[in-house]
Design a protein around this motif. Structure first.
Motif, short mmCIF file in Angstrom:
data_model
loop_
_atom_site.label_atom_id
_atom_site.label_comp_id
_atom_site.label_asym_id
_atom_site.label_seq_id
_atom_site.Cartn_x
_atom_site.Cartn_y
_atom_site.Cartn_z
N THR A 1 0.86 -1.18 0.00
CA THR A 1 0.00 0.00 0.00
C THR A 1 0.90 1.22 0.00
OG1 THR A 1 -1.59 -1.25 1.31
CG2 THR A 1 -1.91 1.11 1.19
N ASP A 2 0.62 2.16 -0.91
CA ASP A 2 1.47 3.35 -0.96
C ASP A 2 1.19 4.26 0.23
OD1 ASP A 2 -0.98 4.34 -1.67
OD2 ASP A 2 -0.29 5.38 -3.46
N GLY A 3 2.05 5.24 0.42
CA GLY A 3 1.99 6.10 1.58
C GLY A 3 0.72 6.91 1.70
N SER A 4 0.20 7.42 0.57
CA SER A 4 -1.00 8.24 0.66
C SER A 4 -2.22 7.42 1.08
CB SER A 4 -1.27 8.93 -0.67
OG SER A 4 -1.51 7.99 -1.69
N THR A 5 -2.30 6.17 0.65
CA THR A 5 -3.41 5.32 1.05
C THR A 5 -3.31 4.96 2.52
OG1 THR A 5 -3.49 4.43 -1.19
CG2 THR A 5 -4.68 3.22 0.49
N LYS A 6 -2.08 4.70 2.99
CA LYS A 6 -1.89 4.44 4.42
C LYS A 6 -2.27 5.66 5.25
CE LYS A 6 1.74 0.96 4.25
NZ LYS A 6 3.13 0.65 4.60
N ALA A 7 -1.89 6.83 4.78
CA ALA A 7 -2.23 8.06 5.50
C ALA A 7 -3.74 8.26 5.55
CB ALA A 7 -1.55 9.25 4.85
N MET A 8 -4.43 8.01 4.45
CA MET A 8 -5.89 8.15 4.43
C MET A 8 -6.54 7.13 5.37
SD MET A 8 -7.21 10.62 2.72
CE MET A 8 -8.88 10.09 2.43
N GLY A 9 -6.00 5.93 5.41
CA GLY A 9 -6.52 4.92 6.33
C GLY A 9 -6.36 5.34 7.78
N ALA A 10 -5.18 5.87 8.09
CA ALA A 10 -4.93 6.35 9.46
C ALA A 10 -5.84 7.52 9.80
CB ALA A 10 -3.47 6.74 9.61
N LEU A 11 -6.04 8.43 8.85
CA LEU A 11 -6.93 9.57 9.06
C LEU A 11 -8.37 9.11 9.27
CD1 LEU A 11 -7.09 12.68 9.10
CD2 LEU A 11 -7.53 12.56 6.65
N THR A 12 -8.79 8.10 8.53
CA THR A 12 -10.15 7.58 8.66
C THR A 12 -10.35 6.95 10.04
OG1 THR A 12 -10.27 7.20 6.29
CG2 THR A 12 -11.84 6.00 7.65
N ILE A 13 -9.39 6.15 10.48
CA ILE A 13 -9.49 5.52 11.81
C ILE A 13 -9.44 6.58 12.90
CG2 ILE A 13 -8.40 3.90 13.42
CD1 ILE A 13 -9.81 2.58 11.01
N GLY A 14 -8.53 7.53 12.75
CA GLY A 14 -8.45 8.62 13.73
C GLY A 14 -9.74 9.43 13.77
N GLY A 15 -10.32 9.67 12.60
CA GLY A 15 -11.59 10.39 12.53
C GLY A 15 -12.70 9.63 13.24
N LEU A 16 -12.72 8.32 13.09
CA LEU A 16 -13.73 7.52 13.78
C LEU A 16 -13.59 7.66 15.29
CD1 LEU A 16 -16.01 5.45 13.80
CD2 LEU A 16 -14.27 3.65 13.65
N VAL A 17 -12.36 7.64 15.77
CA VAL A 17 -12.12 7.78 17.21
C VAL A 17 -12.61 9.15 17.69
CG1 VAL A 17 -10.31 7.94 18.98
CG2 VAL A 17 -10.23 6.13 17.25
N VAL A 18 -12.29 10.20 16.94
CA VAL A 18 -12.68 11.56 17.33
C VAL A 18 -14.20 11.72 17.31
CG1 VAL A 18 -12.60 13.98 16.61
CG2 VAL A 18 -10.50 12.62 16.66
N VAL A 19 -14.84 11.24 16.25
CA VAL A 19 -16.30 11.38 16.14
C VAL A 19 -16.99 10.57 17.24
CG1 VAL A 19 -18.30 10.89 14.67
CG2 VAL A 19 -16.27 11.94 13.70
N THR A 20 -16.48 9.39 17.53
CA THR A 20 -17.07 8.58 18.59
C THR A 20 -16.90 9.26 19.95
OG1 THR A 20 -16.63 6.56 17.34
CG2 THR A 20 -17.05 6.30 19.69
N ALA A 21 -15.71 9.80 20.22
CA ALA A 21 -15.48 10.49 21.48
C ALA A 21 -16.40 11.71 21.60
CB ALA A 21 -14.01 10.91 21.59
N TYR A 22 -16.57 12.46 20.52
CA TYR A 22 -17.46 13.63 20.53
C TYR A 22 -18.88 13.20 20.83
CZ TYR A 22 -19.84 17.86 18.96
OH TYR A 22 -20.62 18.98 18.89
#
Length: 56
Positions: free
Chosen positions: A5-26
């Motif tokens: 997996t190239d770097g940009s796809t890994k970054a988007m995956g990490a951003l998506t998981i991080g976003g899920l954590v933030v939205v759930t916490a909110y």
């Protein structure tokens, strides 16, 4: 290399998981916000699109 997996796809995956954590916490702390969940779903769909269209 196949299966990598190239770097940009890994970054988007990490951003998506991080976003899920933030939205759930909110949601737990302050209550549900439909726009946040809509944004997270949109981000997830973009990430899935990147995964589907990456070169193998």
């Amino acid at each position: 290399m196949p299966g990598s997996t190239d770097g940009s796809t890994k970054a988007m995956g990490a951003l998506t998981i991080g976003g899920l954590v933030v939205v759930t916490a909110y949601t737990v702390a302050l209550g549900s916000n439909g726009w946040l969940w809509f944004g997270w779903v949109l981000l997830g769909l973009i990430t899935l699109g990147m995964l589907a269209t990456r070169s193998t």
